[in-house]
Enzyme design. Structure first.
Site, PDB file in Angstrom:
ATOM      1  N   TYR A   1       0.821  -1.215   0.000  1.00  0.00           N
ATOM      2  CA  TYR A   1       0.000   0.000   0.000  1.00  0.00           C
ATOM      3  C   TYR A   1       0.856   1.266   0.000  1.00  0.00           C
ATOM      4  CZ  TYR A   1      -3.858  -3.147   1.306  1.00  0.00           C
ATOM      5  OH  TYR A   1      -4.770  -4.162   1.337  1.00  0.00           O
TER       6      TYR A   1
ATOM      7  N   LYS B   1       3.901 -15.410   2.563  1.00  0.00           N
ATOM      8  CA  LYS B   1       3.820 -16.154   1.299  1.00  0.00           C
ATOM      9  C   LYS B   1       5.258 -16.453   0.890  1.00  0.00           C
ATOM     10  CE  LYS B   1       1.344 -17.779  -2.143  1.00  0.00           C
ATOM     11  NZ  LYS B   1       0.529 -18.991  -1.988  1.00  0.00           N
TER      12      LYS B   1
ATOM     13  N   ASP C   1      -2.638 -18.060   1.859  1.00  0.00           N
ATOM     14  CA  ASP C   1      -3.806 -18.723   1.258  1.00  0.00           C
ATOM     15  C   ASP C   1      -4.327 -19.806   2.199  1.00  0.00           C
ATOM     16  OD1 ASP C   1      -1.322 -19.820   0.732  1.00  0.00           O
ATOM     17  OD2 ASP C   1      -1.828 -20.571  -1.258  1.00  0.00           O
TER      18      ASP C   1
ATOM     19  N   ASP D   1      -4.870  -6.897   6.261  1.00  0.00           N
ATOM     20  CA  ASP D   1      -6.101  -6.196   5.891  1.00  0.00           C
ATOM     21  C   ASP D   1      -7.170  -7.233   5.544  1.00  0.00           C
ATOM     22  OD1 ASP D   1      -7.836  -4.241   5.122  1.00  0.00           O
ATOM     23  OD2 ASP D   1      -6.801  -3.687   3.273  1.00  0.00           O
TER      24      ASP D   1
ATOM     25  N   ASP E   1     -10.392  -8.662   8.123  1.00  0.00           N
ATOM     26  CA  ASP E   1     -11.792  -8.521   7.706  1.00  0.00           C
ATOM     27  C   ASP E   1     -12.489  -9.879   7.710  1.00  0.00           C
ATOM     28  OD1 ASP E   1     -11.721  -5.806   7.354  1.00  0.00           O
ATOM     29  OD2 ASP E   1     -12.715  -5.882   5.394  1.00  0.00           O
TER      30      ASP E   1
END
Ligand code: NAD
Length: 352
Positions: A142, A187, A219, A243, A247
């Site tokens: 980001y 990852k 994942d 993020d 959520d």
């Protein structure tokens, strides 16, 4: 203890819910003999209407000079058509960046009294859920270099060892205060940043021998969160993964009006806010659930002021009021007692 808190109520239901949280904070001060003073500042749409910018300098300076910040929520349809640099949400990024809040704590708690709100089967969530996502907030994709040229575009995920180490250490410290289990999510089978991340976790873990560490690819972590969320206690991860996973974790509790959050600096300074937005559809109607904001105050007491007993007292008061059957509309089920925003705040203050 004497503390000064900057209060940014913001837009929509912001003033409704922040008012109730301050009621509870005042009660804690009275009961435990602390002096909590507050100053109010404008941000978001309220600031745009008043002074023409989403984050006035006075607000940032006032927040920086305080002992911690309590935020309601910003935004609403009235300001949706403004250019991106004038959007109310700019205030959030400005506050986080301006105060160096690199560590985002997002607990996902499913109260046993609200088990029916969880979209997962009973046998998966059992007696309830209580996990914490520790998300890096000021680095990663980001904030990396980005660009767009005709039909191609790129975003860059970059992390330094120091950026990873400070958030990973926060993860370990929080795990030490909870069940002493930490799951690091990356990852590392593909990304260089994740390989560095894993290397840092392995170096840092020797300083926290009491914490049991596991590693998951993002994942797999996303899948495990709905397959068996009770295996997790503290999850530490980079900005974008955090993020998405936070959520996902919040939604398995089924109640957006119940979840608090904290954004912390290296020292104990922090900004505390509910995870939901400004809910313009229900603003000013005395129906918003103030519990997420009240629990954000509990996090402030725990993480910024090291007042664990007082934080526990707020959390227990919330649980007690739920046990008594009181519900705002968003968590109401048949047979319960429906109450408004103000009554819920009063009930929790009384339960304290
Ligand atoms: P939202 O979280 O405001 O609302 C989603 C739904 O949940 C709505 O139906 C709302 O009524 C309900 N809801 C939210 N909080 C509730 C509460 N405490 N009690 C009862 N019901 C509640 O998300 P949205 O509708 O996508 O966004 C509305 C505005 O909020 C937008 O302008 C958005 O940009 C902004 N927003 C701000 C923040 C923030 O300030 N941190 C976060 C998310 C969205």
């Amino acid at each position: 203890m004497k503390k000064h808190i900057a209060v940014v109520a913001g837009d929509g239901i912001g003033p409704d819910i922040v008012g109730e949280a301050l009621k509870v904070l005042a009660k804690v001060g009275e009961k435990f003999g602390h002096s909590f003073t507050t100053s109010s500042y404008l941000a978001g749409g309220a600031a745009l209407d008043s002074v023409g910018v989403p984050l006035p300098e006075e607000t940032l300076k006032g927040c920086q000079a305080s002992d911690s910040v309590l935020l309601g929520a910003v935004g609403g349809p009235k300001w949706d058509t403004l250019a991106s640099n004038l959007r109310p949400e700019k205030a959030l990024l400005g506050l986080r960046g301006g105060m160096g809040l690199f560590c985002n704590l997002r607990p996902a708690i499913l109260y046993k009294q609200l088990a029916g709100a969880c979209p997962l089967k009973n046998e998966i969530v059992g007696e309830g859920l209580d996990l914490m996502v520790v998300r890096e907030l000021t680095g990663g994709i980001y904030f990396g270099q980005r660009g767009r040229e005709d039909d191609s575009a790129y975003d860059t995920m970059a992390y330094s060892r120091a950026e990873i180490e400070r958030i990973v250490r926060k993860g370990f410290e929080i795990a030490q205060k909870r069940s002493k289990r930490l799951c690091s999510v990356d990852k590392a089978n593909i990304l260089n940043t994740s390989q560095l991340w894993r290397e840092v976790v392995k170096q840092v873990e020797v300083d926290y021998p009491d914490v049991q560490v596991s590693h998951l690819y993002v994942d797999n972590a996303a899948m495990q969160l709905v397959r068996n969320p009770r295996q997790f206690d503290v999850i530490v991860t980079e900005n974008m993964f955090g993020d998405i996973l936070s959520d996902e974790a919040s939604q398995i509790t089924g109640s957006i009006g119940m979840l608090p959050s904290a954004s912390l600096r290296e020292d104990s300074f922090g900004m505390y806010e509910p995870i939901h937005g400004s809910a313009p559809d229900i603003a000013g109607k005395n129906i918003a659930n103030p519990i997420a904001t009240i629990l954000s105050v509990a996090m402030m007491l725990r993480y910024s002021f090291a007042l664990a007993t007082e934080a526990d007292a707020i959390e227990q008061a919330v649980s007690k009021v739920l046990d008594m059957g009181y519900r705002t509309s968003d968590i109401y089920t048949e047979g319960m007692k429906k109450v408004g925003t103000n009554e819920m705040g009063d009930l929790i203050a009384q339960a304290l």
